[in-house]
Design an enzyme around this catalytic site. Structure first.
Site, short mmCIF file in Angstrom:
data_model
loop_
_atom_site.label_atom_id
_atom_site.label_comp_id
_atom_site.label_asym_id
_atom_site.label_seq_id
_atom_site.Cartn_x
_atom_site.Cartn_y
_atom_site.Cartn_z
N GLY A 31 -10.13 7.92 24.06
CA GLY A 31 -9.32 7.89 24.83
C GLY A 31 -8.18 6.74 25.42
N CYS A 240 -5.25 40.60 20.29
CA CYS A 240 -3.54 40.80 19.65
C CYS A 240 -3.39 42.21 18.52
CB CYS A 240 -4.40 39.80 17.78
SG CYS A 240 -2.90 39.77 16.92
N CYS A 243 -4.78 41.93 14.82
CA CYS A 243 -5.85 41.92 13.97
C CYS A 243 -6.54 42.74 15.75
CB CYS A 243 -5.90 40.06 13.60
SG CYS A 243 -6.11 39.05 14.98
N CYS A 265 -1.37 36.71 17.61
CA CYS A 265 -1.85 35.20 17.77
C CYS A 265 -1.25 34.61 17.28
CB CYS A 265 -3.19 35.48 16.67
SG CYS A 265 -4.94 36.77 16.60
N CYS A 271 -5.23 34.83 12.06
CA CYS A 271 -4.62 36.52 12.25
C CYS A 271 -4.52 36.96 10.47
CB CYS A 271 -3.54 36.26 13.00
SG CYS A 271 -2.65 38.34 13.48
#
Lengths: 292, 273, 227
Positions: A31, A240, A243, A265, A271
């Site tokens: 970080g 979606c 899909c 997606c 997808c």
């Protein structure tokens, strides 16, 4: 295929070593933003110069590279970076998340779970999460070193005061391993839970800002919040349309001038895989061969 | 020659009560190259006491305040603060300790509220910042405290989500005070807090400050060139000239029976209304 | 209660050729609890100067002023503040307050700084204001807008709200009508009765005769070879 005028992966070896040292330091201090001598790249700032340099420093000739932009493999940014490495490194490329060993991404984390054999490289526009409220770099560095992170909550407070809830939808700050607060790059906050405990190595490169930072595999990344306004990963409340996936991050696509729209997606590979496996959404046609 | 003329350290007699001073300053000196910022300043500040520092521009009063508040590193001297773990020399503290002090036990009110406020953050966020800095993580509780404090500095609760840029100068200054006092500091530094305000707004601010000082038992060090402000606010007065403390004592005594030539000049130069 | 001895005062005017003005020499007096001593002497003889020195407002050049065991001439500012807060009251001729503060709060303030609850302090202040005949409709206003007589009575209420063991009165009845004068003299008598040591300046001879037990002529303290 490789253009012989270039060193492997464009950057010279000394530069790659310098970047690798920065990456190692970033991995050692999760970080923490490590300064590095960012090079001039043959693309404008904002197009992923930081991510490209990190990718270049990580690539080996055996790697398989995937590049996505907002989850899609076929947008301008992704296509040009993929071509860049095809030409300068001659590495194999793929659109399949599972096949890739190095994935450079702009603003998304793939839906498919990553593995220990993969590196995810993020393109970062502004690495400093505190800059929104404290413009002085000298001061923000001091705040990081002294762990003075009250200001991050001021930002979230302002969100709630203005919108009634935490409205920060992307670049949602996380605290890494209980120490450094980190900007995860402008990924949607829907992706924030995937940052934490990932088996893959996650590297962040900011070219213009000359900073590299890292999330080593399996590190903890906690999204900041208030007790009475807890963090929530959110997405559009739809499935979606291609899909039928109910658990993936969606793009809204305007389809006509009459207000018609569809949700698909944002992760195109995800997808495609689902449709190939026989899932069909509201507007989806059964999978046609050879589309991908 | 009066007792005050004997100088700074002559005044430091043993305390009346058993507790020690909140702040004990000795030999504080700051030079800018060959020029003197402030020289050999010493005093004790007791809990609940308001100390005024007066002098004309360039007398070193702002340098002194900056050295005391840790904004400027003095060349010599000690500033011993009675922390929760006992008296500690602030100048010998590590930076994290000093910064921690400055957002818990200490507060600093700037002359220009723009220096002490975050102008892009709402009034509530400005007041809440110190709470969040010391670990408050409950939005509702932070907001309640902020609302309470806006009320105490006479800012309407419905202004809580407005930015300070939409406030008048007097409101900005009151907001800065709320932002500083919300964590219940014990020592407040003030640099010309009534500086840029018109007279009626000044009076309101003075009244507010007096009330807060009394209710919270605050100790205050206030730097100003306005003798009327210190007469109403300060228990004690220090007069500075060319970096030196030329006179100090009870506020009304210093103003009504000034001993040093410079103080006499200062007092006689005030325009009577 | 109040013991003054060998007290002298000079003013040095640094900006006027460092002229040294001797205004008092070898002053001595004492006030016992329950006693009221009046200072007399011509205008400019130093009555107010002496009062101010007793209050710690003017510095003494030599000598001592001991009030309830504390020598004002040697005490730290902090000790004087503590003394003024609890022991030594002062009713001056002038009212000096923050503009805008309501009269009720001005009168209640001495009790507030001593730590009395706001309710109790306001109740005492209201009772005193009523006693000195300040109409209730004025209580919420700042006394800075009041007439001279009203300001004087606000000052008196403020000075009598706490039972100070020692009290300094500078012309407490100067601009009062007969009725209010009687009220104030009554307050002084009551303070004496509870044992306060009072040092006062009264131009009003009738008032003076009514409350003072003794007089001290400050002319005796005027330095002889004065410039």
């Amino acid at each position: 295929m490789t253009d012989q005028a270039y060193n492997f992966a464009y950057l010279d070896e000394q530069t790659k070593r310098m970047i690798r040292r920065a990456i190692l330091k970033g991995v050692a201090v999760p970080g923490y933003q490590v300064p590095f001598a960012s090079r001039e790249m043959p693309m404008p700032y904002g197009w992923g110069t930081g991510g490209v340099q990190v990718t270049a420093a990580c690539l080996t000739p055996e790697d398989v590279l995937k590049v996505i932009d907002q989850g899609a493999d076929d947008t301008t940014n992704a296509v040009s970076i993929r071509k860049f490495f095809q030409r300068t490194a001659g590495v194999a490329t793929t659109e399949a998340t599972a096949e890739a060993t190095v994935i450079q991404t702009r603003h998304r984390i793939p839906e498919a779970p990553l593995t220990e054999d993969q590196i995810l490289v993020y393109q970062v526009p502004i690495p400093e999460p505190l800059r929104f409220l404290e413009p002085r770099e000298t001061e923000t560095r001091k705040m990081h070193s002294l762990e003075e992170y009250g200001l991050m909550h001021v930002k979230l407070y302002e969100d709630i005061a203005r919108h009634g809830h935490i409205a920060t939808a992307y670049a949602y700050p996380v605290k890494v391993e209980g120490r450094y607060v980190m900007d995860p790059s402008p990924i949607p906050r829907f992706d924030n839970p995937k940052l934490s405990g990932s088996p893959a190595l996650q590297l962040f490169g900011a070219g213009r800002e000359q900073r590299i930072y890292a999330l080593p595999p399996y590190s903890r990344a906690v999204s900041l919040d208030f007790e009475d306004h807890p963090f929530e990963a959110s997405k559009a409340p739809h499935d979606c349309d291609l899909c039928g996936a109910s658990d993936s991050y969606l793009d809204e696509v305007i389809t006509d001038d009459q207000g018609g729209r569809m949700f698909v997606c944002s992760d195109t590979d995800h997808c495609r895989c689902r449709r190939a496996a026989g899932h069909v959404g509201r507007l989806g046609a059964p999978v046609a061969e050879g589309v991908a | 020659m009066g007792a005050v003329e004997l100088g700074i350290s002559a005044k430091m007699k043993p305390e009346v009560t058993s507790v020690g001073p909140l702040l004990a300053v000795r030999g504080l000196t700051k030079r800018y190259g060959a020029r003197i910022g402030c020289a050999d300043v010493g005093f004790d500040l007791w809990p609940g006491e308001v100390l005024g520092i007066v002098g004309e521009s360039g007398s070193g009063k702002s340098t002194l305040l900056s050295c005391l508040a840790g904004h400027l590193a003095p060349d010599a001297g000690s500033v011993v603060f009675d922390t929760s773990e006992g008296p500690r020399d602030v100048l010998a503290m590590t930076e994290p300790e000093r910064r921690r002090l400055s957002r818990t036990d200490w507060a600093f009110v700037h002359q220009n509220p723009r220096d002490g406020l975050r102008m892009g953050v709402t009034a509530g966020g400005n007041v809440g910042e110190r709470l969040m800095a010391v670990g408050a993580r409950n939005y509702g509780a932070i907001r309640d405290r902020a609302t309470d404090w806006l009320g105490r500095v006479e800012i309407a609760a419905e202004r809580i989500d407005d930015r300070p840029s939409a406030f008048s100068g007097g409101m900005q200054q009151r907001l800065q005070i709320a932002r500083n006092l919300v964590t219940g500091p014990r020592l407040v530094f003030m640099d010309e807090p009534t500086g840029g305000l018109d007279v009626s707004v000044q009076a309101r601010l003075l009244d507010l400050l007096r009330g807060l000082v009394r209710e919270m038992g605050l100790s205050v060090i206030i730097v100003t060139h306005d003798l009327a402000v210190v007469r109403l606010l300060a228990d004690r007065l220090m007069v500075m000239k060319s970096g030196h403390v030329v006179e100090q004592g009870l506020t009304d005594q210093v103003l009504d029976d000034p001993q040093h030539g410079y103080t006499q000049l200062l007092v006689s130069s005030v325009l009577q209304v | 209660m109040i013991e003054i001895s060998g007290l002298s005062k000079t003013f040095t005017l640094h900006n006027q050729g460092s002229a040294v003005i001797r205004v008092m020499a070898d002053a001595a007096l004492s006030v016992a609890p329950g006693e009221c001593v009046g200072l007399i002497g011509a205008s400019g003889a130093g009555k107010s100067t002496l009062m101010r020195m007793v209050y710690g407002n003017y510095l003494a050049a030599t000598g001592s002023i001991v009030i309830a065991g504390t020598d004002i001439t040697k005490a730290t500012p902090r000790e004087i503040i503590a003394l003024r807060r609890a022991t030594l009251g002062y009713v001056s001729q002038f009212l000096r307050v923050v503009p805008r503060v309501p009269t009720l709060e001005v009168v209640a303030e001495p009790l507030r700084v001593l730590g009395h609850p706001a309710e109790e302090a306001r109740a005492r202040a209201a009772a005193l204001l009523r006693q000195v005949n300040i109409p209730e409709r004025l209580w919420s206003l700042s006394p800075t807008t009041f007439s001279g007589g009203e300001q004087q009575r606000v000052n008196i209420a403020r000075g009598f709200i706490h039972p100070y063991p020692a009290l300094l009165l500078d012309e407490p009845t100067a601009s009062l009508d007969a009725a209010n004068r009687e009220v104030v003299l009554g307050l002084i008598a009551a303070a004496k009765a509870r044992g306060a040591a009072i040092l006062g300046i009264f131009h009003d001879e009738a008032a003076r005769a009514q409350v003072c037990d003794r007089f001290v002529d400050v002319t005796a303290f005027t330095p002889q070879a004065a410039a």
